[in-house]
Design an enzyme around this catalytic site. Structure first.
Site, PDB file in Angstrom:
ATOM      1  N   ASP A  24       2.310   2.027   3.351  1.00  0.00           N
ATOM      2  CA  ASP A  24       3.301   1.116   3.957  1.00  0.00           C
ATOM      3  C   ASP A  24       4.712   1.633   3.760  1.00  0.00           C
ATOM      4  O   ASP A  24       5.590   1.375   4.574  1.00  0.00           O
ATOM      5  CB  ASP A  24       3.275  -0.273   3.283  1.00  0.00           C
ATOM      6  N   HIS A  71       0.881  -1.173   0.000  1.00  0.00           N
ATOM      7  CA  HIS A  71       0.000   0.000   0.000  1.00  0.00           C
ATOM      8  C   HIS A  71       0.915   1.218   0.000  1.00  0.00           C
ATOM      9  O   HIS A  71       1.989   1.196   0.605  1.00  0.00           O
ATOM     10  CB  HIS A  71      -0.825   0.141   1.276  1.00  0.00           C
ATOM     11  N   ASP A  94      -0.643 -12.434   2.818  1.00  0.00           N
ATOM     12  CA  ASP A  94      -1.256 -11.368   3.608  1.00  0.00           C
ATOM     13  C   ASP A  94      -1.397 -11.941   5.019  1.00  0.00           C
ATOM     14  O   ASP A  94      -2.499 -12.220   5.501  1.00  0.00           O
ATOM     15  CB  ASP A  94      -2.614 -10.978   3.006  1.00  0.00           C
ATOM     16  N   GLU A 123      -8.932 -13.749  -0.599  1.00  0.00           N
ATOM     17  CA  GLU A 123      -8.184 -13.970   0.650  1.00  0.00           C
ATOM     18  C   GLU A 123      -8.863 -15.053   1.477  1.00  0.00           C
ATOM     19  O   GLU A 123     -10.075 -14.994   1.727  1.00  0.00           O
ATOM     20  CB  GLU A 123      -8.082 -12.664   1.446  1.00  0.00           C
ATOM     21  N   HIS A 179     -10.826 -13.944   4.551  1.00  0.00           N
ATOM     22  CA  HIS A 179     -12.040 -13.208   4.217  1.00  0.00           C
ATOM     23  C   HIS A 179     -13.148 -14.174   3.803  1.00  0.00           C
ATOM     24  O   HIS A 179     -14.318 -13.949   4.102  1.00  0.00           O
ATOM     25  CB  HIS A 179     -11.781 -12.216   3.082  1.00  0.00           C
ATOM     26  N   GLU A 188     -10.824  -7.185  -3.866  1.00  0.00           N
ATOM     27  CA  GLU A 188     -10.602  -8.196  -2.816  1.00  0.00           C
ATOM     28  C   GLU A 188     -11.808  -8.223  -1.888  1.00  0.00           C
ATOM     29  O   GLU A 188     -11.989  -7.333  -1.052  1.00  0.00           O
ATOM     30  CB  GLU A 188      -9.326  -7.833  -2.042  1.00  0.00           C
TER      31      GLU A 188
END
Ligand code: XLS
Ligand code: NI
Ligand code: NI
Length: 436
Positions: free
Chosen positions: A102, A99, A337, A266, A269, A230
């Site tokens: 980050d 990101h 992740d 993900e 998720h 996502e």
């Protein structure tokens, strides 16, 4: 200068190795179904969990012991770049994801912040050239700063919508400059807490407008990377708009964006949405929107995104089975992740976490390939649906009959004796493939 002196390059030592800092399964050059493991798996490092995360949680402060902890913000940002590339080189990871927030520290103004970004992007570009490591995808963090408390593209404030556009524009430019193969839109705080203060219709229309602007801008600057959405059902908001793959597909079709986006699935998720990881990958695959994967796992007993390193072999087999059935990754890959637990604060734990995840997916790949080669489930499923390949079933599939014809057929033939679904047998066979 080395940030991880205590760890040398991680090697493949095979199943009998007792060395925690070695791969037991992941052998990057080993050929599986005509491709090397490394080509199949396309492992990526998540910048945020690996370098930026400090081990805070809602109840406690930072715990991570890192050599850059005491540096000034810009020096810290630079050290993290160098550390990250050393880390990836040592693990043999060829991609990373990040990101905007980050990589460079926040500043008083947007302009200053973008200057910070440019300085760090120079360092990243240099390291990419030195190592050959590539960018799997970039994204923008539009959820941490207080200005995003009501969302970004779905904020009630048009100023925030504009700010989000400015931030995404810049993040797309950086992603393009670094040769990123994709760009992810994860819904951050795009969702709601209560309908008592929310115009869901307007918010969703605005999200559609925002994504269309992103598509237009990509075209304008010649960014040809893949766009991904996502899905996630909840957290941080009570109800995230990109709930799951099926919901996102409906959204994309409504706003005529279905050809422009694929999914970044993900694992954690999927389970938060009440699905399995395999279910989400399967829905993406059968709808032609399988794209990339955020590899991690949740905890069966906890209802939030724990982002643990994936160690569940059952899940990794079935995930890789779907990936192979989808024809493998093209622009996507397996981005970890995932973060080490707060108590796993030593640098070595970072390596151990990635080794665990890489070995789990390498094993998943090997077993999934074997299952596919032997057509274990394919043969069973083919036989199970064989009534649709001849006679009345074929007529149904080919659209040759309607209720009238079917009614005549049913009156005459009734229903033939059904066959068992054999779930227990199939699960036992799957176990056999995992054991051997
Ligand atoms: C958070 C998401 C996030 C995305 C990138 O739950 O997983 O990390 O992958 O914004
Ligand atoms: Ni993610
Ligand atoms: Ni997540």
């Amino acid at each position: 200068m080395s940030y991880f002196n205590e760890v040398s390059k991680i090697k493949f030592e095979g199943a009998t190795s007792k060395n925690p800092l070695a791969f037991k399964v992941y052998n990057s050059e080993e050929i599986i179904m005509g491709k090397t493991m490394k080509e199949h798996l396309r492992f990526a490092m998540s910048y945020w969990h690996t370098l930026t995360g400090e081990g805070t949680d809602p109840f406690g402060n930072a715990t991570m012991e890192r050599s850059w902890n005491d540096l000034s913000p810009m020096d810290k940002a630079k050290a993290r770049v160098e550390a990250g590339f050393e880390f990836m080189e040592k693990l043999g990871i060829e991609y990373f994801c990040f990101h905007d927030k980050d990589i460079a520290p926040e500043a008083e103004t947007l302009e200053e912040y973008q200057k910070n970004l440019d300085i760090i992007v120079d360092v990243i570009e240099k390291e990419m050239k030195r190592t050959g490591i590539k960018l799997l995808w970039g994204t923008s963090n539009m959820f941490s700063h207080p200005r995003f408390m009501h969302g970004a593209a779905t904020s009630c404030s048009a100023d925030v919508f504009a700010y989000s556009a400015a931030q995404t524009k810049k993040a797309m430019e950086i992603t393009k400059r670094l040769g990123g193969e994709g760009y992810v839109f994860w819904g951050g705080r795009e969702g709601y807490e209560t309908l008592l203060n929310t115009d869901m219709g307007l918010e969703l229309d605005n999200l559609g407008r925002f994504l269309q602007m992103a598509v237009d801008y990509a075209k304008e600057i010649g960014f040809t990377g893949q766009f991904y959405i996502e899905p996630k059902p909840k957290e941080p908001t009570k109800h995230q708009y990109d709930f799951d793959t099926t919901t996102v597909l409906g959204f994309l079709r409504k706003y005529n964006l279905q050809d422009k986006f694929k999914m970044n699935i993900e694992a954690n998720h999927a389970t938060l949405a009440g699905h399995t990881f395999q279910h989400e990958l399967n829905v993406a695959r059968i709808n032609g929107v399988f794209g990339s994967v955020d590899a991690n796992q949740g905890d069966m007993l906890l209802g939030w995104d724990t982002d643990q390193f994936p160690t569940n072999i059952y899940d990794s087999v079935l995930a890789m089975y779907e990936v192979l059935k989808a024809g493998g990754f093209t622009t996507g890959g397996l981005n970890f992740d995932a973060k080490v637990r707060r108590g796993s604060f030593e640098v070595e734990d970072l390596f151990l976490g990635y080794i665990a995840g890489m070995d789990t997916f390498a094993k998943g790949l090997k077993i999934a390939a074997k299952l596919l080669e032997d057509k274990v489930f394919e043969n069973f499923v083919e036989e199970r649906y064989s009534s649709y390949t001849t006679g009345i079933g074929k007529d149904i599939v080919e659209g040759k009959v309607g209720f009238k014809e079917l009614s005549d057929y049913a009156l005459k033939n009734g229903v033939q004796k059904l066959k068992s679904g054999k779930q227990e047998m199939l699960e036992t066979i799957l176990n056999q493939y995992i054991y051997n």
